[in-house]
Design a protein around this motif. Sequence first.
Motif, PDB file in Angstrom:
ATOM      1  N   ASP A 107     -18.599  -7.152   0.268  1.00 57.80           N
ATOM      2  CA  ASP A 107     -18.771  -6.790  -0.486  1.00 57.80           C
ATOM      3  C   ASP A 107     -20.048  -5.988  -0.597  1.00 57.80           C
ATOM      4  N   VAL A 148     -15.813  -6.057  -8.091  1.00 61.01           N
ATOM      5  CA  VAL A 148     -14.939  -6.337  -6.494  1.00 61.01           C
ATOM      6  C   VAL A 148     -14.262  -7.475  -7.144  1.00 61.01           C
ATOM      7  N   TYR A 173     -18.052 -14.701  -4.015  1.00 60.64           N
ATOM      8  CA  TYR A 173     -18.929 -13.061  -2.775  1.00 60.64           C
ATOM      9  C   TYR A 173     -19.997 -13.618  -2.459  1.00 60.64           C
TER      10      TYR A 173
END
Length: 358
Positions: free
Chosen positions: A288, A305, A345
């Motif tokens: 990420d 993402v 994330y």
Amino acid sequence: MANTMQFSSIIQKNSLHCQALSWQRFAFAKCVSSSSRLCVSVRNSCGGRGGLRVSCEGARIDVIERKKSENLGVDESEKQLTCVMKFGGSSLASAERMREVAELILSFPNERPVIVLSAMGKTTNKLLLAGEKAVSCGVTNISCIDELSFVKDLHHRTVDELGIDRSIIATHLEELEQLLKGIAMLKELTPRSRDYLVSFGECMSTRIFAAYLNKIGVKARQYDAFDIGFITTDDFTNADILEATYPAVAKRLHGDWITDLAIPIVTGFLGKAWRTCAITTLGRGGSDLTATTIGKALGLQEIQVWKDVDGVLTCDPNIHPHAKPVPYLTFDEAAELAYFGAQVYIFEAVNVIELCKY
Ligand SMILES: Nc1ncnc2c1ncn2[C@@H]1O[C@H](COP(=O)(O)OP(=O)(O)O)[C@@H](O)[C@H]1O
Ligand SMILES: N[C@@H](CC(=O)OP(=O)(O)O)C(=O)O
């Protein structure tokens, strides 16, 4: 306008069961993606997989390449890369999933994306376990390590099913075995060799995916992040990206793109230590961060993402199955969530976007 994180749910669940369903899913993805550009809101699917789309509109980044592009005419600016799309291990767990990812990318014909990929499925965990076993199993027993066989089988099966030549990953698989033998001889697994060991995951997934895109007629070019300017500290297993990365990565990706329009497929998670020049990793989930770093480097307006959930939920769905998607998050809220460990994330990735705000 205040910066928010924008979520769009994209893919329906249980995709592996039915090919027809997976086509439906991509049609849905296409329609969601075009409308979500106009309207910042959550798109609720009936309990499906989703994409976490991180929008950083109005980013101002002093990258030489970006300044140049601002002076270009319409035709020229069309030659600019437009966004980053990152796909994690769960999105790349098999040949079937890789095909779906390719379809998904192609369902955005107006985008000229940089693709960032993690290792396939649970490859990183398997490689780490293989390394730990190698420390004590003896050189002659390396080929008996289950995790090594698992990684080899997964990658061989994937290239076979995608109709790609096994040679695309042959050298990496040989080197991986050699490395495990080295670890067995030394009877030690240092943080530095740990990073080299796990790097094989991303190096292979990106090569396979780029080869697959080229096979289906979509021009793609594979990049190892450690070869295109991802310069980090020497903190193996959890390295920090250094400032020099931004202009270097922008120059390389942008330069190659304008010379030859091939979709860049970049390894997530990896970098190169500035002192030792050895391969580093950015911490677990670090792809990420690779994605947001590239977005910042190129001054892109959007970093997507893609995850196997409907955006950020009120809770980890593995803990609470009825967790609901959160329609909006400010950057501060997103950073806080990540800081306190929400797996969806990583904190550093959000932090890079924060730096791009007005
Ligand atoms: N608040 C949350 N919202 C959504 N997903 C979450 C949350 N907390 C934890 N997760 C977990 O994060 C997973 C996605 O992250 P991860 O497995 O790292 O994806 P990838 O490997 O595709 O990058 C989801 O499948 C979900 O189980
Ligand atoms: N493969 C690495 C990097 C990563 O970001 O993976 P994922 O995107 O699947 O979380 C890891 O497992 O940590």
